[in-house]
Enzyme design. Structure first.
Site, mmCIF file in Angstrom:
data_model
loop_
_atom_site.group_PDB
_atom_site.id
_atom_site.type_symbol
_atom_site.label_atom_id
_atom_site.label_comp_id
_atom_site.label_asym_id
_atom_site.label_seq_id
_atom_site.Cartn_x
_atom_site.Cartn_y
_atom_site.Cartn_z
ATOM 1 N N ASP A 32 0.874 -1.178 0.000
ATOM 2 C CA ASP A 32 0.000 0.000 0.000
ATOM 3 C C ASP A 32 0.909 1.225 0.000
ATOM 4 O O ASP A 32 2.022 1.167 0.539
ATOM 5 C CB ASP A 32 -0.867 0.003 1.271
ATOM 6 C CG ASP A 32 -2.179 0.753 1.083
ATOM 7 O OD1 ASP A 32 -3.245 0.126 1.189
ATOM 8 O OD2 ASP A 32 -2.130 1.981 0.824
ATOM 9 N N ASN A 33 0.458 2.316 -0.579
ATOM 10 C CA ASN A 33 1.276 3.533 -0.486
ATOM 11 C C ASN A 33 0.895 4.355 0.754
ATOM 12 O O ASN A 33 1.482 5.404 1.005
ATOM 13 C CB ASN A 33 1.183 4.384 -1.764
ATOM 14 C CG ASN A 33 -0.208 4.962 -1.986
ATOM 15 O OD1 ASN A 33 -1.086 4.829 -1.150
ATOM 16 N ND2 ASN A 33 -0.397 5.615 -3.125
ATOM 17 N N SER A 125 -16.465 -2.352 -9.360
ATOM 18 C CA SER A 125 -17.546 -1.727 -8.601
ATOM 19 C C SER A 125 -18.820 -1.691 -9.434
ATOM 20 O O SER A 125 -18.764 -1.632 -10.674
ATOM 21 C CB SER A 125 -17.124 -0.289 -8.267
ATOM 22 O OG SER A 125 -18.236 0.484 -7.888
ATOM 23 N N TYR A 149 -13.871 8.468 -11.780
ATOM 24 C CA TYR A 149 -13.636 7.281 -10.936
ATOM 25 C C TYR A 149 -14.225 6.034 -11.608
ATOM 26 O O TYR A 149 -13.569 5.005 -11.759
ATOM 27 C CB TYR A 149 -14.255 7.493 -9.549
ATOM 28 C CG TYR A 149 -14.520 6.225 -8.793
ATOM 29 C CD1 TYR A 149 -13.468 5.488 -8.260
ATOM 30 C CD2 TYR A 149 -15.818 5.732 -8.631
ATOM 31 C CE1 TYR A 149 -13.713 4.296 -7.582
ATOM 32 C CE2 TYR A 149 -16.065 4.556 -7.959
ATOM 33 C CZ TYR A 149 -15.021 3.838 -7.439
ATOM 34 O OH TYR A 149 -15.264 2.663 -6.782
ATOM 35 N N LYS A 153 -12.487 2.377 -13.266
ATOM 36 C CA LYS A 153 -12.871 0.984 -12.979
ATOM 37 C C LYS A 153 -13.214 0.261 -14.279
ATOM 38 O O LYS A 153 -12.778 -0.872 -14.511
ATOM 39 C CB LYS A 153 -14.073 0.937 -12.025
ATOM 40 C CG LYS A 153 -13.760 1.376 -10.604
ATOM 41 C CD LYS A 153 -12.857 0.378 -9.884
ATOM 42 C CE LYS A 153 -12.549 0.783 -8.466
ATOM 43 N NZ LYS A 153 -11.455 0.010 -7.861
#
Ligand code: UD1
Length: 337
Positions: A32-33, A125, A149, A153
């Protein structure tokens, strides 16, 4: 023991999935960043499970770091959660979304390909259905991006399908989540939004604990049984379980598979408020206001395909979701330390 790489492993759904993987005796490396999360959830996962996931702070845009990781570790599969996820922010900063989500995924796939790791479960999603005309939604329902967004996806779904068409050694599972809510029943891990929550359940729990005054219900004039919009809320632990099933299924059903992960049951905003009040024996002050731009009236899943092909079903109802969300909020009033 299979070794799974989980990108975005410290996030809400990522951390619950890491826990479930460890419980089912997978070896796990999480990366993870930490731009939108903390390391604490993985410490809590260890506390709950008695097992430890490896962690590396890596940004998917850092291809050298990814390369080094894949050169030093033999992964069997990747579950890819890492990405930005706020609709409003994506409208204001589209390039940030295209760079992080799309370029990040391209980097990941390049490195996977080079290392010969070609099994991926992707966190998609229900946003890929845009403003759905008909619910329940099936996997073949029309697709549409209605904000940057959503477009990231949808684009990543296409990228992964095209990868498979170019090289059928790839096995791809695209999981389209409906509305993930709740928390692990221990109350150790849960959703930790930055600032004022955009999503319904964390907003309700913050009203319940007194951090926010009242819930604004966006729209009371939708064509639904009580005028408020309908969604398919799914407990995050059921969702995590769906990822394990999808992972197992990559071996039995190679190629590209697409699954809706929801309960198949629609609940209105008022249904959620009432369920929360009943499950936790408290009152949520609310006020019905105007609709939020971009919101669909009704959006819930047909989950027959995941039920049948993945041998997966949800085990937790709206009451469980409300109880566990509240338990998490009470135990962690300010989220993770
Ligand atoms: C939202 C995103 C979706 C994303 C998902 C991830 C938007 C338009 N959509 O879905 O792209 O994949 O989160 O979790 O942001 N509501 C209120 N008051 C509130 C908050 C929400 O009434 O303070 C209502 C909304 O109008 C909606 C329902 O509650 O009808 C659920 O909202 P939310 O939790 O934000 O999820 P989605 O909008 O379905």
């Amino acid at each position: 023991m299979k070794h799974i790489l989980v990108t975005g492993g410290t996030g809400f759904i990522g951390s619950h999935t890491v826990l479930e993987l460890l419980n089912q005796n997978y070896r796990v490396t999480a990366i993870d960043n930490l731009s939108n999360s903390k390391l604490e959830p993985l410490k809590r996962v260890e506390k709950i499970s008695g097992k430890r996931a490896q962690f590396r702070k890596i940004d998917l845009l850092d291809i050298k770091a990814l390369d080094d990781l894949f050169a030093s570790t033999n992964f069997d599969s990747v579950i890819h959660f890492a990405g930005l996820k706020a609709v409003g922010e994506s409208v204001e900063h589209p390039l940030r979304y295209y760079k992080n989500n799309i370029s990040g995924t391209v980097n990941l796939c390049e490195v996977m390909s080079k290392a010969g790791v070609k099994n991926i479960v992707f966190s998609s999603s229900a946003t890929v259905y845009g403003d759905p005309e008909i619910s329940p939604i099936i996997e073949e329902s029309p697709l549409q991006a209605v904000n940057p967004y959503g477009r990231t996806k949808l684009t990543i779904e296409y990228i992964l399908q095209e990868l498979y068409h170019a090289d059928d050694a790839w096995n791809v599972s695209l999981l389209r989540y409906f509305n993930p809510v709740g928390a692990h029943e221990s109350g150790e891990i849960g959703e930790d939004p930055n600032g004022i929550p955009n999503n319904l359940m964390p907003y309700i729990t913050q009203v319940a604990i007194g951090k926010l005054q009242e819930l604004s219900i966006f729209g009371g004039d939708y064509p639904t049984h009580d005028g408020t919009a309908i969604r398919d809320y799914i407990h995050v632990c059921d969702l995590a379980d769906g990822h394990i099933k999808a992972l197992e299924n990559l071996d039995n059903n190679p190629g590209v598979a697409i699954y809706n992960l929801g309960t198949g049951k629609g609940s209105s905003v008022l249904d959620v408020v009432k369920a929360f009040e009943k499950a936790n024996k408290l009152k949520i002050p609310y006020n019905i206001t105007t609709r939020r731009e971009g919101d669909a009236a009704i959006c819930y899943a047909n989950v027959t395909k995941a039920n049948n092909n993945l041998n997966w079903k949800t085990n937790r109802n709206l009451e469980n979701m409300c109880r566990d969300a509240w338990n998490w909020q009470q135990k962690n009033p300010d989220g993770y330390p």
